[in-house]
Write a protein that holds these residues in place. Structure first.
Motif, PDB file in Angstrom:
ATOM      1  N   ASN A 268       0.819  -1.347   0.081  1.00 21.27           N
ATOM      2  CA  ASN A 268      -0.076  -0.103  -0.120  1.00 21.27           C
ATOM      3  C   ASN A 268       0.762   1.333  -0.012  1.00 21.27           C
ATOM      4  OD1 ASN A 268      -2.786   1.242   0.241  1.00 21.27           O
ATOM      5  ND2 ASN A 268      -1.992   2.165   2.072  1.00 21.27           N
ATOM      6  N   CYS A 269       1.888   1.144   0.673  1.00 23.76           N
ATOM      7  CA  CYS A 269       2.788   2.429   0.815  1.00 23.76           C
ATOM      8  C   CYS A 269       3.850   2.733  -0.183  1.00 23.76           C
ATOM      9  CB  CYS A 269       3.359   2.690   2.129  1.00 23.76           C
ATOM     10  SG  CYS A 269       4.675   1.381   2.595  1.00 23.76           S
ATOM     11  N   LEU A 270       4.039   1.738  -1.048  1.00 27.69           N
ATOM     12  CA  LEU A 270       4.912   1.817  -2.226  1.00 27.69           C
ATOM     13  C   LEU A 270       4.484   2.988  -3.391  1.00 27.69           C
ATOM     14  CD1 LEU A 270       6.061  -1.937  -2.909  1.00 27.69           C
ATOM     15  CD2 LEU A 270       7.557  -0.078  -2.173  1.00 27.69           C
ATOM     16  N   ARG A 271       5.310   4.177  -3.109  1.00 29.49           N
ATOM     17  CA  ARG A 271       4.821   5.079  -3.967  1.00 29.49           C
ATOM     18  C   ARG A 271       5.931   5.603  -4.899  1.00 29.49           C
ATOM     19  NH1 ARG A 271       4.357   6.865   1.035  1.00 29.49           N
ATOM     20  NH2 ARG A 271       6.025   8.357   0.697  1.00 29.49           N
ATOM     21  N   SER A 272       5.778   5.987  -6.051  1.00 28.93           N
ATOM     22  CA  SER A 272       6.770   6.132  -7.147  1.00 28.93           C
ATOM     23  C   SER A 272       7.368   7.262  -6.751  1.00 28.93           C
ATOM     24  CB  SER A 272       5.787   6.740  -8.098  1.00 28.93           C
ATOM     25  OG  SER A 272       6.759   7.270  -9.412  1.00 28.93           O
ATOM     26  N   GLY A 273       8.750   7.295  -6.772  1.00 23.11           N
ATOM     27  CA  GLY A 273       9.786   8.243  -6.296  1.00 23.11           C
ATOM     28  C   GLY A 273      10.459   7.962  -4.919  1.00 23.11           C
ATOM     29  N   THR A 274       9.711   7.053  -4.204  1.00 22.54           N
ATOM     30  CA  THR A 274      10.641   6.912  -2.993  1.00 22.54           C
ATOM     31  C   THR A 274      11.519   5.862  -3.235  1.00 22.54           C
ATOM     32  OG1 THR A 274       9.138   4.847  -2.894  1.00 22.54           O
ATOM     33  CG2 THR A 274       8.529   7.128  -1.810  1.00 22.54           C
ATOM     34  N   ALA A 275      12.797   5.884  -2.391  1.00 20.90           N
ATOM     35  CA  ALA A 275      13.904   4.671  -2.521  1.00 20.90           C
ATOM     36  C   ALA A 275      13.280   3.355  -2.756  1.00 20.90           C
ATOM     37  CB  ALA A 275      14.826   4.926  -1.506  1.00 20.90           C
ATOM     38  N   ALA A 276      12.527   2.890  -1.966  1.00 19.13           N
ATOM     39  CA  ALA A 276      12.126   1.639  -1.879  1.00 19.13           C
ATOM     40  C   ALA A 276      11.499   1.341  -3.264  1.00 19.13           C
ATOM     41  CB  ALA A 276      11.095   1.122  -0.810  1.00 19.13           C
ATOM     42  N   CYS A 277      10.754   2.056  -3.721  1.00 22.36           N
ATOM     43  CA  CYS A 277       9.944   1.734  -5.000  1.00 22.36           C
ATOM     44  C   CYS A 277      10.997   1.800  -6.122  1.00 22.36           C
ATOM     45  CB  CYS A 277       8.844   2.855  -5.244  1.00 22.36           C
ATOM     46  SG  CYS A 277       7.758   2.658  -6.757  1.00 22.36           S
ATOM     47  N   LYS A 278      12.084   2.609  -6.056  1.00 23.72           N
ATOM     48  CA  LYS A 278      13.025   2.597  -6.999  1.00 23.72           C
ATOM     49  C   LYS A 278      13.741   1.265  -6.987  1.00 23.72           C
ATOM     50  CE  LYS A 278      13.863   7.572  -7.275  1.00 23.72           C
ATOM     51  NZ  LYS A 278      14.980   8.559  -6.962  1.00 23.72           N
ATOM     52  N   LEU A 279      13.954   0.644  -5.751  1.00 23.11           N
ATOM     53  CA  LEU A 279      14.568  -0.541  -5.607  1.00 23.11           C
ATOM     54  C   LEU A 279      13.638  -1.644  -6.141  1.00 23.11           C
ATOM     55  CD1 LEU A 279      16.828  -2.473  -4.463  1.00 23.11           C
ATOM     56  CD2 LEU A 279      15.483  -2.296  -2.356  1.00 23.11           C
ATOM     57  N   PHE A 280      12.390  -1.642  -5.827  1.00 19.94           N
ATOM     58  CA  PHE A 280      11.603  -2.872  -6.347  1.00 19.94           C
ATOM     59  C   PHE A 280      11.086  -2.551  -7.900  1.00 19.94           C
ATOM     60  CE2 PHE A 280      10.386  -3.012  -1.643  1.00 19.94           C
ATOM     61  CZ  PHE A 280      10.774  -4.265  -1.662  1.00 19.94           C
ATOM     62  N   THR A 281      11.380  -1.544  -8.509  1.00 22.44           N
ATOM     63  CA  THR A 281      11.054  -1.387  -9.863  1.00 22.44           C
ATOM     64  C   THR A 281      12.163  -1.359 -10.599  1.00 22.44           C
ATOM     65  OG1 THR A 281      10.924   0.989  -9.514  1.00 22.44           O
ATOM     66  CG2 THR A 281       8.924  -0.184  -9.511  1.00 22.44           C
ATOM     67  N   HIS A 282      13.442  -1.612 -10.255  1.00 21.13           N
ATOM     68  CA  HIS A 282      14.691  -1.608 -11.006  1.00 21.13           C
ATOM     69  C   HIS A 282      14.352  -2.848 -11.932  1.00 21.13           C
ATOM     70  CE1 HIS A 282      18.655  -2.674 -11.998  1.00 21.13           C
ATOM     71  NE2 HIS A 282      19.190  -1.213 -11.461  1.00 21.13           N
ATOM     72  N   GLN A 283      14.915  -2.587 -12.994  1.00 20.94           N
ATOM     73  CA  GLN A 283      14.664  -3.574 -14.048  1.00 20.94           C
ATOM     74  C   GLN A 283      15.006  -4.913 -13.974  1.00 20.94           C
ATOM     75  OE1 GLN A 283      16.871  -2.592 -17.822  1.00 20.94           O
ATOM     76  NE2 GLN A 283      15.755  -3.983 -19.123  1.00 20.94           N
ATOM     77  N   LYS A 284      16.343  -5.263 -13.316  1.00 18.69           N
ATOM     78  CA  LYS A 284      16.726  -6.642 -13.009  1.00 18.69           C
ATOM     79  C   LYS A 284      15.745  -7.324 -11.824  1.00 18.69           C
ATOM     80  CE  LYS A 284      21.273  -6.313 -14.693  1.00 18.69           C
ATOM     81  NZ  LYS A 284      21.253  -5.126 -15.404  1.00 18.69           N
ATOM     82  N   VAL A 285      15.309  -6.451 -10.934  1.00 18.62           N
ATOM     83  CA  VAL A 285      14.642  -6.854  -9.808  1.00 18.62           C
ATOM     84  C   VAL A 285      13.141  -7.206 -10.315  1.00 18.62           C
ATOM     85  CG1 VAL A 285      13.449  -6.310  -7.630  1.00 18.62           C
ATOM     86  CG2 VAL A 285      15.878  -5.504  -8.167  1.00 18.62           C
ATOM     87  N   VAL A 286      12.845  -6.271 -11.111  1.00 20.73           N
ATOM     88  CA  VAL A 286      11.381  -6.603 -11.807  1.00 20.73           C
ATOM     89  C   VAL A 286      11.218  -7.841 -12.438  1.00 20.73           C
ATOM     90  CG1 VAL A 286       9.639  -6.140 -13.480  1.00 20.73           C
ATOM     91  CG2 VAL A 286      10.378  -4.013 -11.618  1.00 20.73           C
ATOM     92  N   TYR A 287      12.560  -8.061 -13.446  1.00 21.56           N
ATOM     93  CA  TYR A 287      12.587  -9.557 -14.233  1.00 21.56           C
ATOM     94  C   TYR A 287      12.644 -10.559 -13.220  1.00 21.56           C
ATOM     95  CZ  TYR A 287      14.223 -12.862 -17.424  1.00 21.56           C
ATOM     96  OH  TYR A 287      14.278 -13.808 -18.483  1.00 21.56           O
ATOM     97  N   LEU A 288      13.288 -10.555 -12.131  1.00 22.31           N
ATOM     98  CA  LEU A 288      13.533 -11.779 -11.342  1.00 22.31           C
ATOM     99  C   LEU A 288      12.080 -11.946 -10.748  1.00 22.31           C
ATOM    100  CD1 LEU A 288      16.567 -11.017  -8.823  1.00 22.31           C
ATOM    101  CD2 LEU A 288      16.143 -12.917 -10.415  1.00 22.31           C
ATOM    102  N   GLY A 289      11.229 -10.652 -10.432  1.00 20.61           N
ATOM    103  CA  GLY A 289      10.013 -11.196 -10.165  1.00 20.61           C
ATOM    104  C   GLY A 289       8.940 -11.676 -11.189  1.00 20.61           C
ATOM    105  N   ARG A 290       9.272 -11.320 -12.261  1.00 23.84           N
ATOM    106  CA  ARG A 290       8.253 -12.019 -13.536  1.00 23.84           C
ATOM    107  C   ARG A 290       8.795 -13.434 -13.738  1.00 23.84           C
ATOM    108  NH1 ARG A 290       5.929  -7.894 -16.427  1.00 23.84           N
ATOM    109  NH2 ARG A 290       5.712  -9.526 -18.316  1.00 23.84           N
ATOM    110  N   ILE A 291      10.024 -13.833 -13.402  1.00 24.99           N
ATOM    111  CA  ILE A 291      10.538 -15.270 -13.326  1.00 24.99           C
ATOM    112  C   ILE A 291      10.284 -16.119 -12.168  1.00 24.99           C
ATOM    113  CG2 ILE A 291      11.865 -14.754 -15.354  1.00 24.99           C
ATOM    114  CD1 ILE A 291      14.483 -15.436 -13.620  1.00 24.99           C
ATOM    115  N   SER A 292       9.595 -15.267 -11.286  1.00 23.76           N
ATOM    116  CA  SER A 292       9.575 -15.934  -9.780  1.00 23.76           C
ATOM    117  C   SER A 292       8.979 -17.362  -9.866  1.00 23.76           C
ATOM    118  CB  SER A 292       8.997 -14.886  -8.801  1.00 23.76           C
ATOM    119  OG  SER A 292       7.521 -14.739  -9.387  1.00 23.76           O
ATOM    120  N   TYR A 293       7.791 -17.371 -10.632  1.00 22.03           N
ATOM    121  CA  TYR A 293       7.143 -18.716 -10.657  1.00 22.03           C
ATOM    122  C   TYR A 293       8.258 -19.990 -11.021  1.00 22.03           C
ATOM    123  CZ  TYR A 293       3.820 -22.231 -11.754  1.00 22.03           C
ATOM    124  OH  TYR A 293       3.124 -23.614 -11.911  1.00 22.03           O
ATOM    125  N   SER A 294       8.841 -19.822 -12.244  1.00 22.85           N
ATOM    126  CA  SER A 294       9.749 -20.565 -12.533  1.00 22.85           C
ATOM    127  C   SER A 294      11.085 -20.897 -11.557  1.00 22.85           C
ATOM    128  CB  SER A 294      10.470 -20.268 -13.939  1.00 22.85           C
ATOM    129  OG  SER A 294       9.579 -20.350 -14.795  1.00 22.85           O
TER     130      SER A 294
END
Length: 669
Positions: A268-294
């Motif tokens: 709920n508190c992940l907002r665009s522009g925050t340090a945590a959001c930048k971490l969680f939306t980093h391209q490589k981090v997002v990709y790990l999330g997209r392949i998380s099922y595999s």
């Protein structure tokens, strides 16, 4: 609680894939080494919350013509998302485990049930089995969470449609809120209560996990009511989740509730522009999330197969991680993504049929692999042992020199249905009970049955008789309550069987208690474990007093090395072509083991000094070097299974120590 704009609610949120990446990394770290992140397994609970949020979001913007269209559309999307890569993983891994495990039935059966959507139920049932195989050696243990999600997905579209949410009715979101809210509260209460009395059921079953998926659903339905939390710095929520992942297992219930609540807050508190959001939306981090099922599927397969083969060593970890990533990326790119977006059919029901038939066909092939006689893909050698596996504990044993036989099943209480079963001395004695110089009555749980062949010299040379009467899961003394699945057996054993057998003894005879004593030497001591040890002490004093009144002596087997913690078995302990590295089933070393059993040792030594019992300590046989392993000093394998039941070879190596203690009184005279 009315729905906000469907487009706004259902728009893709890359930070959720970032949180998925965080969750799967926590799970993988925990599965590599639980000591590094004790509660890292809670990453699965984070997955549940995200799944509840995303699945509700996906339904918020999908108007359907009717219930049938809504239902088959939902199931079709879920099947296309989950089934293809699961089928591939289960089939390939089933073949591989057959190469390295001579008895892969437990893994194969788990794989079959995962394809049919209920491996969580299968594993829950197996976990209540006193002798279920080690979960770490089962290549499909982790599929339990897919069973939970699958069963929730089966239920959820009915709730969504009949509350009006799936029809985009004006009060649909409010109705779904109250229904999911009520079910989640009931589920949470059930989880907290059942965890105390039946931990496997609370862990594996969907009804006690529904509240976690429900938390994600409720978050989506009530986004506008969480505005106050939006001002919370998401790094604080992220740090709090990380802190919970380090919690010891003793706080499992509290940690589970905390991680679910904190995940809701974090999303709920992940907002665009925050340090945590930048971490969680980093391209490589997002990709790990997209392949998380595999990633989730393959990581456990690689780790479990490694335990059967090369082991898990610090210097192998980078290669194992790389292999997991390669398999996961390939899976995602060439199976998961194409099949998810491919049009299987213009009609949803056909897509569902294709998915179900593929799963069922694969399950049938694996079933045939498991059940076909003489069909084995095993490529290693099976260690030469007199007896292997739990089932061998009740193998009859004949001592020809004395024309006597221990008749196995007739001498063992194996479950609650055997309350009332008579254990006859005549069927369970080696030697001649009536004319023996001394009679030894061996009592205890399954470990006592493992020692059947420890008394040959005493029977043949010393003219003793040995009667062995066992009860699976029995408490070592009557005073320790047994609330498990053997509770009725335990009560009957101590209230009826044991007194009737003791009444057959004569002055100068022995009662010898043989049990798994590891529960009295836990890694982490608590007030509960202290009370457990105190009850053992008082129980031994009571038993000794009753026996001494009849001039009958008491002996007890001291605690052995903590072999069960090695999560090993005779096959994995043996040198194989596919295990070239040191994989000798290491457990806590000698010093650590002796330190852990120090409290138990003080209790037993104190009772021995007071003349209330004699201690039989065979620790040096089972841990002849600084590092305790599955191997004796002469190279023989010391255990017959993964539950630390001694092998016949180990028992025979111990026989002279046992003989020395139990014949010492006659020698002194």
């Amino acid at each position: 609680m009315s729905s906000t704009s469907p487009v706004q609610q259902s728009s893709y949120r890359p930070e959720l894939d970032g949180v998925r990446a965080f969750a799967v990394i926590a799970v993988i770290i925990n599965h590599f080494n639980k000591d590094l992140l004790p509660s890292g397994y809670l990453g699965v609970d984070i997955f549940f919350v995200i799944s509840g949020f995303v699945i509700t979001s996906s339904l918020a913007c999908r108007p359907s013509k009717n219930f049938y269209d809504f239902l088959v559309g939902f199931y079709s999307r879920r099947i296309k998302r989950l089934i293809p890569v699961l089928v591939m993983f289960v089939f390939i891994t089933s073949i591989l485990i057959c190469l390295f495990n001579p008895n892969p039935s437990f893994s194969l059966q788990t794989g079959i049930t995962s394809l049919l959507g209920f491996s969580n139920i299968f594993l829950q049932k197996q976990s209540t089995d006193y002798f279920s195989d080690s979960t770490e050696l089962n290549v499909f243990t982790h599929t339990w969470s897919l069973g939970v999600e699958g069963q929730f997905y089966f239920l959820y579209p009915f709730l969504a449609w009949f509350t009006g949410f799936g029809r985009l009715a004006a009060k649909g979101a409010r109705n779904l809120h109250w229904v999911i809210g009520a079910l989640s509260v009931a589920s949470l209460i059930a989880f907290v209560y059942i965890y105390q009395v039946n931990q496997p059921a609370a862990y594996f079953l969907m009804p006690t996990r529904l509240w976690e998926l429900g938390a994600g659903c409720l978050l989506f339905l009530n986004l506008k009511h969480f505005r106050a939390l939006e001002n919370l710095p998401p790094l604080i929520a992220t740090g709090a989740v990380c802190a919970v992942l380090f919690a010891p297992l003793y706080f499992a219930v509290e940690a589970t509730v905390a991680v679910v609540v904190l995940t809701v807050i974090l999303i709920n508190c992940l907002r665009s522009g925050t340090a945590a959001c930048k971490l969680f939306t980093h391209q490589k981090v997002v990709y790990l999330g997209r392949i998380s099922y595999s990633l989730y599927l393959w990581h456990w397969g690689v780790l479990s197969l490694s335990r059967w083969t090369i082991g898990i060593h610090w210097w192998l970890v980078p290669f194992q991680i790389a292999f997991i990533l390669i398999l996961s990326i390939a899976s995602y790119r060439y199976v998961e993504t194409p099949f998810r977006h491919l049009s299987w059919s213009t009609m949803h029901w056909k897509s569902i049929g294709y998915g179900i038939s593929t799963s069922a066909t694969t399950a049938g092939l694996i079933f045939a692999l498991d059940k076909t006689p003489n069909l084995s893909l095993y490529t290693g050698h099976i260690p030469s042992l007199v007896a292997v596996g739990v089932s061998s504990l009740t193998d009859p044993y004949s001592l020809k020199e004395t024309n006597s036989i221990w008749r196995g099943d007739e001498c063992v209480l194996s479950n609650n249905s055997q309350v009332g079963k008579k254990i006859a001395v005549e069927n369970c004695t080696l030697g001649n009970f009536s004319s023996a110089k001394r009679r030894i009555l061996v009592l205890g749980n399954s470990f006592s049955a493992a020692f059947t062949q420890a008394f040959d010299d005493m029977v043949v040379l010393d003219r003793y008789s040995v009667t062995i009467a066992s009860a699976l899961g029995a408490s070592p003394v009557k005073e320790i309550p047994n609330q498990g699945r053997f509770n009725k057996t335990n009560d009957y054993y101590w209230d009826s069987v044991v007194p009737s057998l003791i009444n057959r003894l004569k002055p100068g005879d022995w009662v010898f208690l043989i049990n798994d004593m590891s529960s009295f030497s836990p890694k982490d001591r608590t007030s509960e474990t202290k009370g457990h040890l105190n009850r053992l002490e008082s129980g031994l004093e009571v038993l000794s007093k009753k026996l001494s009144a009849k001039d009958i002596r008491l002996a007890i087997l001291h605690g052995n090395p903590f072999a069960r913690e090695a999560k090993c078995n005779p096959v994995t302990s043996a040198k194989q072509w596919f295990s070239p590295f040191d994989n000798s089933c290491k457990m806590p070393n000698r010093n650590e083991s002796l330190l852990r059993r120090d409290k138990l040792n003080k209790v037993l030594v104190s009772l021995e000094v007071e003349g209330k019992l004699r201690i039989v300590d065979i620790f040096d046989i089972f841990c002849p070097e600084e590092q305790c392993t599955y191997s004796a000093k002469n190279g023989q394998i010391l255990y017959r299974d993964s539950f630390s039941h001694p092998s016949v070879e180990g028992v025979r190596l111990s026989s002279q120590i046992i003989r020395k203690v139990l014949t010492s009184a006659d020698m002194d005279r």
